[in-house]
Design a protein around this motif. Structure first.
Motif, mmCIF file in Angstrom:
data_model
loop_
_atom_site.group_PDB
_atom_site.id
_atom_site.type_symbol
_atom_site.label_atom_id
_atom_site.label_comp_id
_atom_site.label_asym_id
_atom_site.label_seq_id
_atom_site.Cartn_x
_atom_site.Cartn_y
_atom_site.Cartn_z
ATOM 1 N N THR A 1 -13.336 -0.539 11.372
ATOM 2 C CA THR A 1 -12.087 -1.299 11.471
ATOM 3 C C THR A 1 -10.879 -0.453 11.066
ATOM 4 O OG1 THR A 1 -12.161 -2.109 9.190
ATOM 5 C CG2 THR A 1 -13.265 -3.458 10.855
ATOM 6 N N GLY A 2 -9.757 -0.715 11.725
ATOM 7 C CA GLY A 2 -8.500 -0.053 11.392
ATOM 8 C C GLY A 2 -7.410 -0.581 12.311
ATOM 9 N N THR A 3 -6.173 -0.398 11.920
ATOM 10 C CA THR A 3 -5.049 -0.910 12.718
ATOM 11 C C THR A 3 -5.062 -0.352 14.132
ATOM 12 O OG1 THR A 3 -3.698 -1.212 10.776
ATOM 13 C CG2 THR A 3 -2.522 -0.949 12.855
ATOM 14 N N GLY B 1 -8.256 -0.746 3.551
ATOM 15 C CA GLY B 1 -7.747 -1.101 4.873
ATOM 16 C C GLY B 1 -7.319 -2.553 4.944
ATOM 17 N N ILE B 2 -6.240 -2.780 5.682
ATOM 18 C CA ILE B 2 -5.740 -4.140 5.856
ATOM 19 C C ILE B 2 -6.582 -4.867 6.909
ATOM 20 C CG2 ILE B 2 -3.704 -5.477 6.554
ATOM 21 C CD1 ILE B 2 -2.167 -2.927 5.243
ATOM 22 N N THR B 3 -7.055 -4.124 7.897
ATOM 23 C CA THR B 3 -7.978 -4.729 8.865
ATOM 24 C C THR B 3 -9.271 -5.106 8.145
ATOM 25 O OG1 THR B 3 -7.089 -3.082 10.394
ATOM 26 C CG2 THR B 3 -8.871 -4.466 11.205
ATOM 27 N N ARG B 4 -9.735 -4.225 7.278
ATOM 28 C CA ARG B 4 -10.934 -4.503 6.471
ATOM 29 C C ARG B 4 -10.787 -5.826 5.734
ATOM 30 N NH1 ARG B 4 -12.129 -4.150 1.171
ATOM 31 N NH2 ARG B 4 -14.201 -3.457 0.508
ATOM 32 N N ARG C 1 0.831 -1.208 0.000
ATOM 33 C CA ARG C 1 0.000 0.000 0.000
ATOM 34 C C ARG C 1 0.864 1.254 0.000
ATOM 35 N NH1 ARG C 1 -4.407 0.284 4.594
ATOM 36 N NH2 ARG C 1 -2.595 0.805 5.869
ATOM 37 N N SER D 1 -11.169 7.624 9.983
ATOM 38 C CA SER D 1 -9.911 7.015 9.563
ATOM 39 C C SER D 1 -10.029 5.504 9.667
ATOM 40 C CB SER D 1 -8.763 7.515 10.433
ATOM 41 O OG SER D 1 -9.045 7.221 11.783
ATOM 42 N N CYS D 2 -11.217 5.024 9.385
ATOM 43 C CA CYS D 2 -11.452 3.584 9.473
ATOM 44 C C CYS D 2 -12.519 3.164 8.474
ATOM 45 C CB CYS D 2 -11.869 3.174 10.885
ATOM 46 S SG CYS D 2 -12.761 4.409 11.795
ATOM 47 N N ASN D 3 -12.481 1.906 8.105
ATOM 48 C CA ASN D 3 -13.495 1.336 7.219
ATOM 49 C C ASN D 3 -14.702 0.934 8.052
ATOM 50 O OD1 ASN D 3 -10.600 0.168 5.841
ATOM 51 N ND2 ASN D 3 -12.019 1.257 4.521
ATOM 52 N N LYS E 1 -3.175 6.630 1.130
ATOM 53 C CA LYS E 1 -3.070 6.965 2.557
ATOM 54 C C LYS E 1 -2.195 8.220 2.673
ATOM 55 C CE LYS E 1 -2.911 4.580 6.954
ATOM 56 N NZ LYS E 1 -4.355 4.585 7.249
ATOM 57 N N ARG F 1 -15.077 13.636 2.327
ATOM 58 C CA ARG F 1 -13.700 13.212 2.551
ATOM 59 C C ARG F 1 -12.956 12.994 1.246
ATOM 60 N NH1 ARG F 1 -9.858 8.955 3.385
ATOM 61 N NH2 ARG F 1 -10.950 7.788 1.768
ATOM 62 N N GLU G 1 -16.961 5.685 4.598
ATOM 63 C CA GLU G 1 -15.972 5.371 5.647
ATOM 64 C C GLU G 1 -16.271 6.136 6.924
ATOM 65 O OE1 GLU G 1 -11.792 4.864 5.326
ATOM 66 O OE2 GLU G 1 -11.826 5.180 3.165
ATOM 67 N N TYR H 1 -6.511 13.732 5.501
ATOM 68 C CA TYR H 1 -6.808 13.846 6.921
ATOM 69 C C TYR H 1 -7.284 15.222 7.333
ATOM 70 C CZ TYR H 1 -5.916 9.149 8.249
ATOM 71 O OH TYR H 1 -6.058 7.801 8.400
ATOM 72 N N LEU I 1 -10.343 3.920 1.271
ATOM 73 C CA LEU I 1 -8.990 3.488 1.609
ATOM 74 C C LEU I 1 -8.992 1.962 1.793
ATOM 75 C CD1 LEU I 1 -6.531 2.998 3.763
ATOM 76 C CD2 LEU I 1 -6.238 4.899 2.193
HETATM 77 C C1 LIG Z 1 -5.455 3.795 7.493
HETATM 78 C C2 LIG Z 1 -6.869 4.029 7.155
HETATM 79 C C3 LIG Z 1 -7.850 3.029 7.326
HETATM 80 C C4 LIG Z 1 -7.583 1.688 7.974
HETATM 81 O O1 LIG Z 1 -6.618 0.911 7.340
HETATM 82 P P1 LIG Z 1 -5.909 -0.288 8.119
HETATM 83 O O2 LIG Z 1 -4.934 -0.815 7.142
HETATM 84 O O3 LIG Z 1 -6.955 -1.253 8.473
HETATM 85 O O4 LIG Z 1 -5.259 0.308 9.324
HETATM 86 C C5 LIG Z 1 -9.148 3.308 6.916
HETATM 87 N N1 LIG Z 1 -9.477 4.500 6.383
HETATM 88 C C6 LIG Z 1 -8.575 5.489 6.230
HETATM 89 C C7 LIG Z 1 -9.002 6.774 5.644
HETATM 90 C C8 LIG Z 1 -7.244 5.282 6.602
HETATM 91 O O5 LIG Z 1 -6.353 6.274 6.444
#
Ligand SMILES: *Cc1c(COP(=O)(O)O)cnc(C)c1O
Length: 361
Positions: free
Chosen positions: A306-308, A269-272, A96, A245-247, A206, A196, A242, A211, A267
């Motif tokens: 979800t998000g890291t 997301g890897i958690t997604r 990514r 900052s998360c899905n 990213k 956004r 979204e 932001y 975005l």
């Molecule tokens: C980083 C981010 C996420 C989550 O991504 P992960 O890889 O799950 O941490 C979701 N949305 C946005 C806008 C992000 O910047």
């Protein structure tokens, strides 16, 4: 406080050299203060050390600080019972990050270097005592108060003042300690009028600039008593995209788990992607598709983001046009809890890593 600037002593800095088409790598060690010594210090002494660790000898005026041409990653390393640390799916972050830099038309950082530097980063800081050790106590609340290393790789441009794209970018990896992300006591979300990401824009990257709007919208939501903000699509103002900052995921009453499909405004997301795979492995029907806020209001039984940073965070309600739509009687739902247990257990090594996602260092 969720994030702090309690930075680790060793950082990685690489810079692209267009002449040799290679990356000059270096390690910056701000000091050799062992973690045990740091803990024994009084607070002002400790803060003075942290302040020094957050200073890098890099150009101040450049495409990143002036025009927001910068991107970053958020990646965690989780302490394991055997004393090692596991970075969770770092090859996904590497990929990514490569795509983000390419998206900003900068020379992109090779994923192999990213992986090698990330692992070496853990080793070097561990030598100075900076890696948290596994604590069986964490299992009691399913790792919600567990420690991890939050790694923050980012791109930073060379010195520049005229408008342009970076040709000799730096890539820096630093890290801080982390605790739980959402500090608010409620888990209410509100739909914002702000936008956004737009089609043909940078929502899929990213990058720092994304932001700005999400930070403003989140602040407005918090000031109004909510924990999180929800963005709708830019054109129809109808489909959920979204969180700040998360899905986002919606578990519908018919048993379908829906998350907005990827595209240039979402975005990846890897958690997604991990949650999608975990849910499918449980036999749940997961659909990546457009989902309107109207459909959410009438059909959703459980909602989580979800998000890291947070893993999975339950959302108790979404307020849209002044009306609050409550999910699961305001308590975290069974599916979200189960998937969170699976995610955290995999990351901390108490659940078998069936997908081979942990990279042990
Ligand atoms: C980083 C981010 C996420 C989550 O991504 P992960 O890889 O799950 O941490 C979701 N949305 C946005 C806008 C992000 O910047």
């Amino acid at each position: 406080m969720a994030f702090n600037l309690a930075m680790y002593p060793v950082s990685y800095v690489a810079q692209y050299n267009p002449e040799t088409d290679s990356w000059n790598e270096s390690w910056i060690q701000a000091d050799s203060v062992h973690y045990d010594e740091l803990v024994a210090m009084d607070e002002s002494e400790r803060n003075a050390i942290y302040a020094k660790r957050n200073r890098f000898d890099l150009p101040l005026v450049n495409y990143t600080t002036q025009y927001a041409l910068g991107c970053f990653e958020g990646m965690k390393a989780y302490p394991q019972k055997d004393g090692s640390l596991s970075i969770f799916r770092p090859e996904k972050n590497a990929e990514r990050f490569y795509n983000s830099m390419k998206g900003l038309k900068a020379p992109a950082f090779p994923p192999e270097l990213y992986l090698k530097a990330s692992k070496e980063f853990i080793r070097r800081n561990r030598e100075l005592g900076y890696m948290p050790a596994y604590d069986a106590e964490w299992e009691k609340d399913n790792f919600s108060s567990a420690s991890a290393v939050y790694m923050r790789p980012f791109m930073y441009s060379e010195g520049a003042i005229g408008i342009g794209v970076s040709r000799e970018p730096y890539v820096i990896i630093c890290a801080t300690t982390v605790s739980s992300y959402f500090k608010s006591t409620n888990s209410k979300a509100v739909v914002t009028d702000r936008i956004r990401a737009t089609p043909n824009g940078t929502g899929w990257i990213k990058c720092a600039s994304n932001y700005v709007v999400s930070t403003l919208a989140k602040k407005e939501a918090e000031d109004a008593g909510y924990m999180e903000v929800i963005f709708l699509d830019a054109t129809k103002r109808k489909y959920v995209e979204e969180g700040s900052s998360c899905n986002i995921f919606f578990y519908l009453k018919n048993g379908e788990l829906v998350t907005p499909e990827l595209g240039d405004t979402i975005l990846p997301g890897i958690t997604r992607s991990s949650i999608i795979e975990f849910a499918r492995a449980e036999g749940i029907k997961v659909t990546e598709r457009k989902i309107s806020i109207l459909e959410v209001a009438s059909k959703c039984r459980e909602c989580f983001v979800t998000g890291t940073a947070a893993g999975i965070s339950s959302i108790e309600s979404i307020t849209w046009k002044g009306k609050e739509h409550v999910f699961n009687n305001r308590v975290p739902g069974e599916l979200g809890k189960r998937l969170q247990a699976r995610l955290k257990g995999t990351q901390y090594g108490t659940v078998e890593d069936v997908n081979g996602w942990n990279v042990l260092v």
